[in-house]
Write a protein that holds these residues in place. Structure first.
Motif, short mmCIF file in Angstrom:
data_model
loop_
_atom_site.label_atom_id
_atom_site.label_comp_id
_atom_site.label_asym_id
_atom_site.label_seq_id
_atom_site.Cartn_x
_atom_site.Cartn_y
_atom_site.Cartn_z
N LEU A 8 63.24 22.42 10.47
CA LEU A 8 64.10 22.55 9.29
C LEU A 8 63.78 23.86 8.55
O LEU A 8 64.69 24.59 8.14
N LEU A 9 62.51 24.14 8.38
CA LEU A 9 62.10 25.34 7.66
C LEU A 9 62.44 26.61 8.43
O LEU A 9 62.81 27.63 7.84
N ALA A 10 62.33 26.54 9.74
CA ALA A 10 62.56 27.74 10.56
C ALA A 10 64.05 28.04 10.73
O ALA A 10 64.45 29.21 10.74
N HIS A 11 64.86 27.00 10.85
CA HIS A 11 66.26 27.22 11.24
C HIS A 11 67.28 26.84 10.17
O HIS A 11 68.45 27.21 10.29
N TYR A 41 59.72 26.05 1.26
CA TYR A 41 60.88 26.94 1.19
C TYR A 41 61.10 27.56 -0.18
O TYR A 41 61.81 28.56 -0.30
N ALA A 42 60.44 27.01 -1.23
CA ALA A 42 60.64 27.59 -2.55
C ALA A 42 59.41 27.52 -3.44
O ALA A 42 59.44 28.04 -4.56
N PRO A 82 54.81 31.43 7.33
CA PRO A 82 55.93 31.54 8.27
C PRO A 82 56.16 30.24 9.04
O PRO A 82 55.22 29.64 9.57
N ALA A 83 57.41 29.80 9.08
CA ALA A 83 57.77 28.63 9.88
C ALA A 83 57.94 29.04 11.34
O ALA A 83 58.03 30.23 11.66
N GLY A 84 57.99 28.05 12.20
CA GLY A 84 58.17 28.34 13.62
C GLY A 84 56.91 28.79 14.31
O GLY A 84 56.97 29.44 15.36
#
Length: 202
Positions: A92-95, A161-162, A169-171
């Motif tokens: 969710l965070l990455a994409h 995300y905020a 970094p996600a992913g």
């Protein structure tokens, strides 16, 4: 018909990007026409009002969440473990970071709109499915445990995300480990028995 659907999708996706990068107040028909290099009035032809645009954004987030969760269940062998939940959150965070930001902005803005808020609230996590999950874990209070766990998931995502850890970094493997550590603490009393996935939106 496909051309109409494609243009509507482009407009909605552009609306999501616009809100995520410039805020909800920046969402106007003219701004979308400009962003997509469309003739003036094009966006208002497909979505007559700002409310219609927002409804379309809510539907897009909800539908994408449902489809992504179905795909994730297959990829992660349909089992719930802290590692698999962490991988899901990382996806969710990455994409879908823009979707997460827009969902949050709309949840705040639509405080007086019970219909749209209920769709947004359930667009990532299903209370009914989480309740089933905790019942399968043997919880004596699956209703409250499910609500608490969803609150934890919402907080974990917002932090990334905020919030204070949005720089992570996600992913990456490190991202998944960070998410898994928090989940492991919260679920430590329930053990690690894998069960069928049951948290995503319907």
């Amino acid at each position: 018909m496909s051309t109409v659907l494609d243009r509507r999708t482009r407009i909605v996706d552009s609306a999501i990007e616009l809100i995520a990068t410039r805020g909800l107040r920046a969402l106007t028909h003219r701004a979308l026409d400009t962003a997509l290099d469309l003739p003036a009035g094009s966006t208002s032809y497909y979505f007559r009002t700002k409310r219609a645009l927002i409804e379309a954004v809510v539907d897009r987030i909800h539908t994408r969440s449902r489809d992504d969760f179905a795909s994730m269940r297959r990829d992660l062998n349909d089992q719930v473990t802290t590692a698999n939940i962490a991988r899901w959150l990382d996806r969710l965070l990455a994409h879908r970071r823009d979707h997460l930001i827009v969902r949050h902005a709309l949840l705040v803005d639509l405080m007086g709109d019970a219909e749209l808020r209920s769709r947004l609230t359930a667009s990532l996590f299903s209370l009914d499915k989480a309740r089933e999950l905790f019942a399968a874990f043997g919880s004596r209070t699956p209703e409250s445990d499910a609500a608490d766990f969803i609150a934890v998931l919402e907080g974990i995502l917002f932090d990334r995300y905020a919030g204070a850890r949005m720089h992570l970094p996600a992913g990456t493997a490190g991202s998944i480990r960070q998410l898994e550590r928090i989940l492991a603490v919260h679920l430590s009393g329930l053990g690690e028995r894998p069960i069928r996935m049951g948290l995503g939106s319907r």
